[in-house]
Structure formats: structure tokens, C-alpha cells
Design an enzyme around this catalytic site. Structure first.
Site, PDB file in Angstrom:
ATOM      1  N   MET A  11       9.164 -31.734 124.017  1.00 11.66           N
ATOM      2  CA  MET A  11       9.431 -32.192 122.641  1.00 11.66           C
ATOM      3  C   MET A  11       8.206 -31.982 121.760  1.00 11.66           C
ATOM      4  SD  MET A  11      12.344 -34.636 122.322  1.00 11.66           S
ATOM      5  CE  MET A  11      12.330 -33.802 120.849  1.00 11.66           C
ATOM      6  N   ARG A  37       8.877 -24.906 136.976  1.00  6.91           N
ATOM      7  CA  ARG A  37      10.308 -24.780 136.652  1.00  6.91           C
ATOM      8  C   ARG A  37      10.543 -23.787 135.521  1.00  6.91           C
ATOM      9  NH1 ARG A  37       9.508 -30.326 137.284  1.00  6.91           N
ATOM     10  NH2 ARG A  37       8.862 -30.573 135.117  1.00  6.91           N
ATOM     11  N   ARG A  97      -7.525 -41.544 127.032  1.00  9.54           N
ATOM     12  CA  ARG A  97      -7.754 -42.253 125.761  1.00  9.54           C
ATOM     13  C   ARG A  97      -8.776 -43.380 125.850  1.00  9.54           C
ATOM     14  NH1 ARG A  97      -1.456 -42.683 124.477  1.00  9.54           N
ATOM     15  NH2 ARG A  97      -1.096 -40.524 123.833  1.00  9.54           N
ATOM     16  N   CYS A 126       1.218 -42.165 119.627  1.00 14.54           N
ATOM     17  CA  CYS A 126       1.910 -41.924 118.344  1.00 14.54           C
ATOM     18  C   CYS A 126       1.961 -43.172 117.462  1.00 14.54           C
ATOM     19  CB  CYS A 126       3.314 -41.385 118.584  1.00 14.54           C
ATOM     20  SG  CYS A 126       4.177 -42.157 119.960  1.00 14.54           S
ATOM     21  N   ARG A 227      12.339 -50.020 121.437  1.00 22.35           N
ATOM     22  CA  ARG A 227      12.981 -48.705 121.326  1.00 22.35           C
ATOM     23  C   ARG A 227      14.321 -48.887 120.614  1.00 22.35           C
ATOM     24  NH1 ARG A 227       9.972 -44.489 122.115  1.00 22.35           N
ATOM     25  NH2 ARG A 227       9.233 -45.339 124.089  1.00 22.35           N
ATOM     26  N   HIS A 234       8.942 -43.140 114.081  1.00 20.28           N
ATOM     27  CA  HIS A 234       8.670 -44.527 114.484  1.00 20.28           C
ATOM     28  C   HIS A 234       8.423 -45.375 113.229  1.00 20.28           C
ATOM     29  CE1 HIS A 234       8.524 -43.185 118.502  1.00 20.28           C
ATOM     30  NE2 HIS A 234       7.230 -43.220 118.748  1.00 20.28           N
TER      31      HIS A 234
HETATM   32  N1  LIG Z   1       7.176 -37.625 122.278  1.00 20.52           N
HETATM   33  C1  LIG Z   1       6.227 -38.202 121.570  1.00 20.52           C
HETATM   34  O1  LIG Z   1       6.442 -38.759 120.481  1.00 20.52           O
HETATM   35  C2  LIG Z   1       4.819 -38.199 122.050  1.00 20.52           C
HETATM   36  C3  LIG Z   1       3.848 -38.620 121.166  1.00 20.52           C
HETATM   37  C4  LIG Z   1       2.535 -38.603 121.578  1.00 20.52           C
HETATM   38  C5  LIG Z   1       2.229 -38.188 122.836  1.00 20.52           C
HETATM   39  N2  LIG Z   1       3.191 -37.792 123.699  1.00 20.52           N
HETATM   40  C6  LIG Z   1       2.787 -37.363 125.023  1.00 20.52           C
HETATM   41  O2  LIG Z   1       2.923 -35.960 125.125  1.00 20.52           O
HETATM   42  C7  LIG Z   1       3.302 -35.609 126.451  1.00 20.52           C
HETATM   43  C8  LIG Z   1       4.590 -34.822 126.442  1.00 20.52           C
HETATM   44  O3  LIG Z   1       5.607 -35.585 125.829  1.00 20.52           O
HETATM   45  P1  LIG Z   1       7.008 -34.961 125.437  1.00 20.52           P
HETATM   46  O4  LIG Z   1       7.703 -36.015 124.683  1.00 20.52           O
HETATM   47  O5  LIG Z   1       6.848 -33.616 124.834  1.00 20.52           O
HETATM   48  O6  LIG Z   1       7.679 -34.793 126.914  1.00 20.52           O
HETATM   49  P2  LIG Z   1       8.802 -33.780 127.405  1.00 20.52           P
HETATM   50  O7  LIG Z   1       9.698 -33.424 126.303  1.00 20.52           O
HETATM   51  O8  LIG Z   1       9.371 -34.392 128.625  1.00 20.52           O
HETATM   52  O9  LIG Z   1       7.979 -32.456 127.819  1.00 20.52           O
HETATM   53  C9  LIG Z   1       7.085 -32.429 128.900  1.00 20.52           C
HETATM   54  C10 LIG Z   1       6.377 -31.085 128.951  1.00 20.52           C
HETATM   55  O10 LIG Z   1       5.415 -31.126 130.001  1.00 20.52           O
HETATM   56  C11 LIG Z   1       5.650 -30.057 130.919  1.00 20.52           C
HETATM   57  N3  LIG Z   1       5.326 -30.484 132.269  1.00 20.52           N
HETATM   58  C12 LIG Z   1       5.827 -31.524 132.964  1.00 20.52           C
HETATM   59  N4  LIG Z   1       5.290 -31.576 134.201  1.00 20.52           N
HETATM   60  C13 LIG Z   1       4.431 -30.526 134.286  1.00 20.52           C
HETATM   61  C14 LIG Z   1       3.576 -30.033 135.310  1.00 20.52           C
HETATM   62  N5  LIG Z   1       3.497 -30.609 136.500  1.00 20.52           N
HETATM   63  N6  LIG Z   1       2.848 -28.931 135.044  1.00 20.52           N
HETATM   64  C15 LIG Z   1       2.917 -28.305 133.848  1.00 20.52           C
HETATM   65  N7  LIG Z   1       3.707 -28.737 132.831  1.00 20.52           N
HETATM   66  C16 LIG Z   1       4.452 -29.834 133.063  1.00 20.52           C
HETATM   67  C17 LIG Z   1       7.135 -29.797 130.800  1.00 20.52           C
HETATM   68  O11 LIG Z   1       7.411 -28.486 131.293  1.00 20.52           O
HETATM   69  P3  LIG Z   1       8.873 -28.122 131.885  1.00 20.52           P
HETATM   70  O12 LIG Z   1       9.764 -27.899 130.698  1.00 20.52           O
HETATM   71  O13 LIG Z   1       8.604 -26.880 132.644  1.00 20.52           O
HETATM   72  O14 LIG Z   1       9.307 -29.272 132.718  1.00 20.52           O
HETATM   73  C18 LIG Z   1       7.297 -29.903 129.281  1.00 20.52           C
HETATM   74  O15 LIG Z   1       6.813 -28.750 128.637  1.00 20.52           O
HETATM   75  C19 LIG Z   1       3.360 -36.926 127.226  1.00 20.52           C
HETATM   76  O16 LIG Z   1       2.113 -37.117 127.847  1.00 20.52           O
HETATM   77  C20 LIG Z   1       3.586 -37.940 126.154  1.00 20.52           C
HETATM   78  O17 LIG Z   1       3.121 -39.199 126.524  1.00 20.52           O
HETATM   79  C21 LIG Z   1       4.486 -37.765 123.324  1.00 20.52           C
END
Ligand SMILES: NC(=O)c1ccc[n+]([C@@H]2O[C@H](COP(=O)([O-])OP(=O)(O)OC[C@H]3O[C@@H](n4cnc5c(N)ncnc54)[C@H](OP(=O)(O)O)[C@@H]3O)[C@@H](O)[C@H]2O)c1
Length: 329
Positions: A11, A37, A97, A126, A227, A234
Site C-alpha cells: 500500500m 513472492r 523509531r 502515520c 480503527r 486518519h
Molecule cells: N499503511 C500505512 O498507512 C502505513 C503508514 C506508515 C507506515 N507503514 C508501514 O509501512 C510498512 C508497509 O505497510 P503497507 O501498509 O504498505 O503494507 P502492505 O500493503 O502489506 O505491503 C507490504 C510490503 O512489504 C513487502 N514485504 C513483506 N514481507 C517482505 C519480505 N520478507 N521481504 C521483502 N518484502 C516484503 C510486501 O511484498 P509482497 O507484495 O511481495 O508480499 C509488500 O510490498 C509497514 O512497516 C507499516 O507499518 C504503513
């Protein structure tokens, strides 16, 4: 700059690519990285297709900057490996962090703490980023004593799986659950896991991170993170008690003069921030600014931002821009 986007299929990664393109980030070579994957799949950037590579291949390519959003475990293991080859990592997960040796940065507030020696830089949570964007100028002028936050957080903050859960529930499809409970037509008072003190990890991020970013732990913070079934954006109801009294007009003026903050506060026209209007925007929106009449020197306000933009991708990329502009990378 040779730039790696780690978690490019997620995302945040997806929005990261959008924001990099919009801001014309100076990329000479782009490496799109995800889990095993996804290795071999194609992703487009500025109309060109890129093949997803694995983490080791990305390290071997020695990028100048790596923008990580692939979860805490991936960051803990791989950010040091990128740093070892001279790459500067800006990490979106919670892995670094609160590490005393790592900087936690919102460029508009504390970009000046960054040095050439910082090889792993943490992007705040965030809900913290949008909070401190509004609190920082007010703290500077009136000195905060105590902050009480209640959040109304979108499912996109949990990642792809949660957005899918909400979509499935709206369409009546049975599918994988990101939460313990249905999220459609619900409000779940649990963001992330519970800690020993009865608070969630998300709530404690809101307690600890603002102090580190503002470089001041003289104020106290308490939070409840909830949530709700919004797709993106948010919202936060924030109550702030200051040491010094304020004038409401001055508060509005101060916030509206703060770069990156937009005041939306007109009761005559029912104008206030909402996630649907913050969507796809980089600014933090503040409204419902009013005096807490129950005690002195206390303010209530409502803060909204797109959690995937200023709450994640945009802030990360702004850190990258700051490093480049100041010759730190
Ligand atoms: N969503 C938010 O609002 C937000 C805000 C701030 C920070 N974050 C942080 O940003 C990070 C990602 O969040 P997201 O919401 O984007 O999650 P997400 O949609 O679940 O995406 C996760 C990403 O990480 C990759 N990934 C997972 N396991 C991996 C591994 N072992 N090696 C390499 N790549 C891997 C996934 O690749 P695949 O597609 O190949 O599985 C995908 O590209 C998290 O740490 C989260 O806490 C999120």
C-alpha cells in the site's frame, strides 16, 4: 540517485512510486524490491515496466537511497545490510523509531538533526506525523503540558489485507480477515497489538514519538486509537493543555502559516477536515479549533491527513529530498 523502493508492491510502496513520480525525485536508476513472492513480477513507474527484485540483489546493486516499507522484521534484518554498503535507508516501519542511535524525522520540524552519518533514518508512525505537524508550532508558542488524543484510523493503515477485508464485507464476500472482527459498520478500539500496560502499540507510538521528534519530554500524552471503516485517511480528536493561554484567532493564524498545514475551519459553511477531502493530498488539515471550556489554557481540534501520503510515502520522500538538498547523501 540510485533509488531502491523496498516493499514496492504494498500500500505504502504503491503511493511511494506515485509520489516519487509527481515530485520528480532525481532517480537515475530505480530498483523495485519486494518479497520472494513477487520477484519477477512487473511494476510500472513513469510508464516504464520494472521487474521486481529480491532484497539481496538490491543490496548487491548498492543503491544511494533505499525507501523501506516492508514491515518491521524486514527492516530489522535488511536495513543494516543496505547501510553497510553505503546506502542511506529511510524506514517506514516501527523497527528503528525509538532506537536512541536513530533519528526520527518530520523534515518540516526536525530535518536539521540529520547528518551524513545517519545511514538508517526512521519515518514516524502515520498518526504521529499528522499530530506533530499541528502540535509543533503551538508547542513552540504556548508550551504543551498534556495532550489527549483519540484516533479514527482508516483500514489502509493496516495494509492491503485490511483494505480487502473491508471491500469483501461491503460486497458480502467471505474472505481473509485482517482484524479479529468485521470492520464494515464497526469501530474497533484496537490498532495493532496490546502491550502489558493495556494500551496498544499504536497508542504508545503516539505517546512516545512526538517527544522524540520535538526533542522534549516535558509534556505528557495519552491516546486511544480506534480503527473505523474509512478506506483512507486518519482523523484525530486532539485536546491540548498549554502552560500559557492563547487567543483562538492567533492559533488559527499560526496553524495556517505553518508549511504543510491547512486550516479548514468555518462553522458557517460546515467546513472542517474529513478523510474524503484529505485523500491524495500531502497536507495536514486542521479544523474544529475551539477552546476546551472545562479547564484553562486548553484547546480542542480535529486533525486529518492521508495516512499513505504525509503519514508515510510523502514524509519518507521529503526526508530523501532533504538529504539530497543538504548534501547528506
Ligand atoms: N499503511 C500505512 O498507512 C502505513 C503508514 C506508515 C507506515 N507503514 C508501514 O509501512 C510498512 C508497509 O505497510 P503497507 O501498509 O504498505 O503494507 P502492505 O500493503 O502489506 O505491503 C507490504 C510490503 O512489504 C513487502 N514485504 C513483506 N514481507 C517482505 C519480505 N520478507 N521481504 C521483502 N518484502 C516484503 C510486501 O511484498 P509482497 O507484495 O511481495 O508480499 C509488500 O510490498 C509497514 O512497516 C507499516 O507499518 C504503513
Amino acid at each position: 540517485m540510485k533509488v531502491a523502493v523496498v516493499g514496492a508492491t504494498g500500500m505504502v510502496g504503491n503511493v511511494m512510486l506515485q509520489v516519487l513520480a509527481e515530485r520528480n525525485f532525481p532517480i537515475t536508476e530505480l530498483l523495485l524490491v519486494a518479497s520472494e513472492r513477487s520477484v519477477g513480477k512487473q511494476l510500472a513507474y513513469k510508464g516504464k515496466d520494472y521487474t521486481i527484485i529480491g532484497l539481496q540483489d538490491a543490496v548487491n546493486a548498492k543503491p544511494d537511497i533505499a525507501l523501506f516499507s516492508a514491515g518491521g522484521a524486514t527492516s530489522e534484518l535488511w536495513a543494516p545490510k543496505f547501510a553497510e554498503v553505503g546506502c542511506t535507508v529511510v524506514d517506514n516501519s516501527s523497527a528503528w523509531r525509538m532506537d536512541a542511535t536513530k533519528k526520527l524525522v518530520v523534515p518540516e520540524i526536525n530535518g536539521n538533526v540529520l547528518t551524513k552519518e545517519d545511514k538508517i533514518i526512521a519515518n514516524p508512525n502515520c498518526s504521529t506525523i499528522q499530530l506533530v505537524m499541528a502540535l509543533a508550532p503551538l508547542h513552540k508558542k504556548y508550551t504543551m503540558k498534556r495532550v489527549v488524543i483519540s484516533t479514527y484510523q482508516s483500514v489502509s493503515g493496516t495494509g492491503v489485507k485490511a483494505v480487502q477485508q473491508l471491500e469483501n464485507e461491503i460486497q458480502g464476500i467471505k474472505g481473509e480477515m485482517a482484524y479479529h472482527y468485521p470492520i464494515s459498520r464497526n469501530a474497533i478500539p484496537q490498532c495493532d497489538v496490546f502491550l502489558e500496560n493495556g494500551y496498544t502499540k499504536e497508542e504508545m507510538k503516539l505517546v512516545k514519538e512526538p517527544k522524540k521528534i520535538l526533542g522534549d519530554d516535558s509534556f505528557s500524552v495519552t491516546a486511544t486509537a480506534v480503527r473505523i471503516p474509512t478506506a483512507g485517511g486518519h482523523s484525530e480528536a486532539v485536546n491540548v493543555q498549554f502552560e500559557n493561554d492563547f487567543d483562538l484567532a492567533d492559533v488559527r493564524k499560526l496553524l495556517s502559516e505553518t508549511p504543510g498545514v491547512i486550516v479548514q475551519d468555518n462553522l458557517d459553511t460546515n467546513t472542517y477536515p474529513m478523510p474524503i477531502y484529505a485523500h491524495n493530498k500531502d497536507e495536514v488539515f486542521v479544523g474544529r479549533i475551539r477552546r476546551d471550556e472545562s479547564q484553562p489554557n486548553t484547546l480542542n481540534m480535529w486533525i486529518v491527513a492521508d495516512n499513505l501520503r504525509k503519514g508515510a510515502a510523502t514524509n519518507t520522500i521529503q526526508i530523501g529530498e532533504y538529504l539530497i538538498e543538504n548534501g547528506l547523501v
